[in-house]
Design a protein around this motif. Structure first.
Motif, PDB file in Angstrom:
ATOM      1  N   UNK A   1       0.845  -1.205   0.000  1.00  0.00           N
ATOM      2  CA  UNK A   1       0.000   0.000   0.000  1.00  0.00           C
ATOM      3  C   UNK A   1       0.879   1.254   0.000  1.00  0.00           C
ATOM      4  N   UNK A   2       0.607   2.124  -0.948  1.00  0.00           N
ATOM      5  CA  UNK A   2       1.344   3.389  -0.988  1.00  0.00           C
ATOM      6  C   UNK A   2       0.332   4.525  -0.856  1.00  0.00           C
ATOM      7  N   UNK A   3       0.530   5.341   0.173  1.00  0.00           N
ATOM      8  CA  UNK A   3      -0.422   6.440   0.380  1.00  0.00           C
ATOM      9  C   UNK A   3       0.025   7.678  -0.391  1.00  0.00           C
ATOM     10  N   UNK A   4      -0.930   8.260  -1.074  1.00  0.00           N
ATOM     11  CA  UNK A   4      -0.623   9.457  -1.855  1.00  0.00           C
ATOM     12  C   UNK A   4      -0.970  10.677  -1.008  1.00  0.00           C
TER      13      UNK A   4
ATOM     14  N   UNK B   1      -2.624  13.715  -0.540  1.00  0.00           N
ATOM     15  CA  UNK B   1      -3.693  14.464  -1.198  1.00  0.00           C
ATOM     16  C   UNK B   1      -3.798  15.854  -0.587  1.00  0.00           C
ATOM     17  N   UNK B   2      -4.496  16.702  -1.275  1.00  0.00           N
ATOM     18  CA  UNK B   2      -4.645  18.087  -0.807  1.00  0.00           C
ATOM     19  C   UNK B   2      -5.684  18.226   0.292  1.00  0.00           C
ATOM     20  N   UNK B   3      -6.327  17.124   0.601  1.00  0.00           N
ATOM     21  CA  UNK B   3      -7.460  17.223   1.511  1.00  0.00           C
ATOM     22  C   UNK B   3      -7.161  16.678   2.894  1.00  0.00           C
ATOM     23  N   UNK B   4      -5.886  16.344   3.129  1.00  0.00           N
ATOM     24  CA  UNK B   4      -5.559  15.845   4.476  1.00  0.00           C
ATOM     25  C   UNK B   4      -4.296  16.491   5.006  1.00  0.00           C
TER      26      UNK B   4
END
Lengths: 66, 418
Positions: free
Chosen positions: A58-61, A63-66
């Motif tokens: 799993x690779x987390x991207x 994001x602009x929302x967190x």
């Protein structure tokens, strides 16, 4: 026939299904059947190796929302 | 008429009252501008109200009045930045997010809307139905555009809230079914005002940064219609529709189907169900491979036995044929023997004939004639004297008898008196 270095699970499974279907079709003789069976063994080996993996990566991207 | 004077150009700071320079007399334009500068400090507001009047101007602008029991306020909006405006209708309860402002030209006060969302169950349902109708007419829900999913996805884009139950359920079920999958997780806000925007950004991210993603999964747990509002927006629907990768939606609600569910390529009932639908159970594949092999082996073995039987059969046929040939050869030999016998007989006969001829030839031998008392006379030149004319007087003649020769001198020759 797919080159082994490009083999994916899907391609291997599809090819194996195709070979099985040829056997099911009854339009197969011993001369053609033996090499196909051998190819089937290679594909099965590949599938078993691939499917033996247990974990998913799993690779987390970011994001602009967190 | 009161003259209101204030200093222009200075942006009011802090919470204190607006400072005005009473020496300065505003023009109307300056006043409107001054008020707007002040209103800008208020920033974005959210308000709830019922639409009492709605007017779309030149297909570009929205003019609306919203009210509650005691008051009303004007709302202005630019349609191109309000993608959901088509669901709006009079009597509908809405949430308006926007900034207060004074229209420079007329000094008319309004809320400049940045986003308008239906509020309350009734409005949400109306808005939802309207949007469904619109998108259906455009073909966004067409079954024919639903793309098949790969049997063994290797790269998945997961779009859901971080640390959510949906995330954990999906990851857990996926792992139980298949390993070796690379999951790119894009955290989003699954509810609230920013939710739809975050969903759209996630889809944009995957579509702009990847070329070989097998599929995208959009999921969240269950909730009320209001909670799930971002999954029912036009932006979300269009983002799913435009995705170059197939999209699976696993939104945890059974009762109402969201617009996202209708647009996506495959609808799962929950995040866990999404994992079940996209990942083939590896045990199934392994057992299928095994049964395929046992089937192929049976067929090959059958073919081998068939071949052995054929060979046996052919050997037997050959043996039979050889036996038959042997019989034929025997018959031939006996036939030949018979012929030989016949030949032998004929040879015997011929030989007996030869004996006869020999005897005849023997009887014809002049020596045998000589034996019987005859003789041959040769003249002096050694020629057989067949006539007295061949012999001269006083010449030597030789008489050949059976057992010797007589050499004589001729006195006289006399021809026979005929």
């Amino acid at each position: 026939m797919t080159k082994d270095n490009e083999l994916t699970l899907s391609k291997a499974f599809d090819e194996l299904e195709k070979i099985t279907a040829e056997f099911e079709g009854g339009d197969i003789d011993l001369e053609k059947g033996v090499p196909k069976f051998k190819r089937g063994l290679e594909l099965a080996k590949f599938l078993k190796e691939k499917l033996s993996k247990i974990e998913n990566e799993i690779e987390e991207i970011k994001s602009n929302f967190l | 008429m009161a003259v209101y004077r204030a200093e222009l150009g200075s942006v009011p700071k802090g919470d204190g009252p607006l400072k005005t320079n009473m020496e300065k007399i505003f023009t109307v334009s300056e006043f409107n501008e001054f008020i707007n500068v002040y209103l800008n400090q208020v920033g974005e507001v959210a308000l709830e109200g019922e639409i009492s009047q709605i007017n779309i101007s030149q297909g570009k602008w929205l003019f609306m009045t919203v009210k509650d029991e005691n008051s009303s306020v004007e709302v202005f909006g630019v349609l191109s930045s309000l993608p959901n405006y088509s669901f709006l209708e009079e009597g509908m309860l809405v949430h308006i997010y926007g900034v207060p402002r004074l229209y420079q030209k007329t000094g008319r006060f309004s809320i400049s809307a940045l986003q308008i969302l239906p509020a309350g169950e009734g409005s949400l349902k109306i808005a939802l139905e309207k949007l469904k109708d619109k998108l259906e007419k455009e073909g966004l829900f067409d079954e024919s555009r639903k793309r098949p999913l790969p049997m063994f996805p290797q790269k998945i884009g997961l779009i859901t809230a971080k640390n959510s139950q949906a995330y954990h359920d999906f990851i857990k079920v996926l792992k139980a079914r298949m390993g070796g999958i690379k999951i790119f997780f894009y955290p989003i806000q699954v509810q609230g005002r920013e939710s739809a925007k975050s969903i759209v950004e996630a889809f944009d991210f995957f579509n702009n940064n990847f070329s070989d993603m097998d599929l995208l999964v959009l999921c969240r747990g269950g909730g009320s219609l209001e909670d799930l509002q971002s999954f029912n927006t036009e932006e979300t629907a269009r983002a799913i529709y435009a995705s170059k990768f197939p999209v699976v939606c696993g939104i945890g609600h059974e009762k109402d189907i969201s617009i996202a569910d209708m647009v996506c390529d495959l609808r799962a009932s929950t995040p866990s169900n999404a994992a079940e639908l996209i990942a083939t159970q590896k045990d199934y594949v392994l057992s299928k491979v095994s049964s395929d092999f046992s089937f192929m082996y049976t067929i090959l073995n059958g073919l081998k036995n068939q071949r052995i039987n054929t060979v046996h059969k052919n050997i037997m046929l050959l043996e039979k044929a050889l036996n038959l040939k042997a019989d034929n050869i025997k018959a031939l030999i006996s036939k030949l023997n018979f012929k030989f016998e016949k030949f032998g007989l004929s040879v015997k006969y011929a030989l007996s004939k030869v004996g006869e001829s020999e005897r005849l030839l023997q009887s014809l031998d002049y020596k045998n004639v000589l034996k019987r008392g005859f003789s041959i006379t040769y003249n002096q030149e050694g020629q057989i004297a067949r006539s007295v004319d061949n012999i001269k007087s006083n010449s030597k003649i030789t008489t050949s008898l059976y057992d010797g020769k007589i050499i004589s001198l001729v006195e006289e020759t006399r021809p026979s008196q005929l």
